[in-house]
Design an enzyme around this catalytic site. Structure first.
Site, PDB file in Angstrom:
ATOM      1  N   GLU A  77       0.871  -1.242  -0.009  1.00 38.42           N
ATOM      2  CA  GLU A  77       0.041  -0.076  -0.171  1.00 38.42           C
ATOM      3  C   GLU A  77       0.786   1.179  -0.074  1.00 38.42           C
ATOM      4  O   GLU A  77       0.595   2.131  -0.477  1.00 38.42           O
ATOM      5  CB  GLU A  77      -0.816   0.069   1.146  1.00 38.42           C
ATOM      6  CG  GLU A  77      -2.149   0.970   1.139  1.00 38.42           C
ATOM      7  CD  GLU A  77      -3.122   0.608   2.358  1.00 38.42           C
ATOM      8  OE1 GLU A  77      -3.609  -0.490   2.385  1.00 38.42           O
ATOM      9  OE2 GLU A  77      -3.160   1.233   3.148  1.00 38.42           O
ATOM     10  N   ASP A  78       1.951   1.375   0.620  1.00 40.29           N
ATOM     11  CA  ASP A  78       2.548   2.602   0.985  1.00 40.29           C
ATOM     12  C   ASP A  78       4.188   2.497   0.401  1.00 40.29           C
ATOM     13  O   ASP A  78       4.601   3.510   0.869  1.00 40.29           O
ATOM     14  CB  ASP A  78       2.846   2.833   2.465  1.00 40.29           C
ATOM     15  CG  ASP A  78       1.130   2.966   3.056  1.00 40.29           C
ATOM     16  OD1 ASP A  78       0.450   3.360   2.164  1.00 40.29           O
ATOM     17  OD2 ASP A  78       1.234   2.829   4.336  1.00 40.29           O
TER      18      ASP A  78
END
Ligand SMILES: Nc1nc2c(ncn2[C@@H]2O[C@H](COP(=O)(O)OP(=O)(O)O)[C@@H](OP(=O)(O)OP(=O)(O)O)[C@H]2O)c(=O)[nH]1
Length: 195
Positions: A77-78
């Site tokens: 996700e990051d």
């Protein structure tokens, strides 16, 4: 015994490398969050395995893969990590859990984050749900330096999710283990000061 797990050490090194330079809202290294989630997963998976009373065929392996997935839960996700990277380096069980823990931005836009997470938590495999609840628990415990607006929004969104899960249990459309219920209880205790 898990302390000696080379895969767990590799996951810790990988999470440190991938989150390098990223910060939490209080300026601390972002990787402190997945490390705390991993510690909580170790604690609550110990409870869950005791609750399951020997019905899990390979508890050590499940503990290891759930702790690794906790360490890696924000990497896709990051960071620039990909599903293929996680599959190649940590195998299909971990990859599948990390994908369960990775949000779908287009669905969040369509449903709103609270409804998206309620639906996702209601339908995800139990071990991924334990990790996701540990993630939420750490986030609600880590709001001291966040703005009042963030605290109010995040607590309201969290309560929407927890009450939604408990409603589904009452409707008998969802069944949660005692361990999951105890994490939800801790989350609700943590946010009650904001209401
Ligand atoms: N409480 C808290 N959260 C912080 C902090 N620093 C970064 N975050 C991250 O912010 C996210 C929540 O903020 P939002 O505003 O709702 O999320 P967004 O940035 O993705 O829109 C969480 O990630 P997430 O993966 O989106 O988790 P979740 O909200 O999906 O469970 C959390 O990990 C901090 O110091 N305190």
């Amino acid at each position: 015994m898990l302390i000696e797990s080379p895969s767990l050490h590799a996951a810790l090194d990988y999470a440190i490398e991938k989150h390098e330079g990223q910060k939490r809202k209080d300026g601390s290294p972002y990787v402190n969050h997945p490390i705390r989630v991993c510690t909580n997963v170790n604690k609550f998976m110990t409870d869950f395995l005791a609750e399951a009373k020997g019905s899990i065929s390979n508890p050590d392996s499940l503990m290891e893969s759930s702790m690794i997935s906790a360490l890696l839960h924000d990497t896709i996700e990051d960071t620039d990590a990909t599903k293929d990277d996680i599959m190649r380096l940590f195998g299909k069980d971990v990859c599948s859990m990390v994908m369960d823990l990775t949000s779908d931005e287009s669905l969040i836009e369509k449903l709103g984050k609270g409804e998206y997470l309620l639906q996702k938590l209601s339908s995800m495999p139990r071990i991924s749900r334990i990790i996701k609840l540990c993630d939420r628990l750490d986030n609600v415990c880590d709001m001291a330096s966040a703005s009042d607006a963030f605290k109010t929004r995040y607590s309201t969104e969290t309560r929407f999710i927890t009450t939604g899960l408990l409603r589904r249990i009452k409707d008998k459309t969802l069944s949660l283990s005692r361990t999951e219920l105890s994490i939800i209880d801790k989350i609700e205790n943590e946010i009650k000061i904001y209401f």
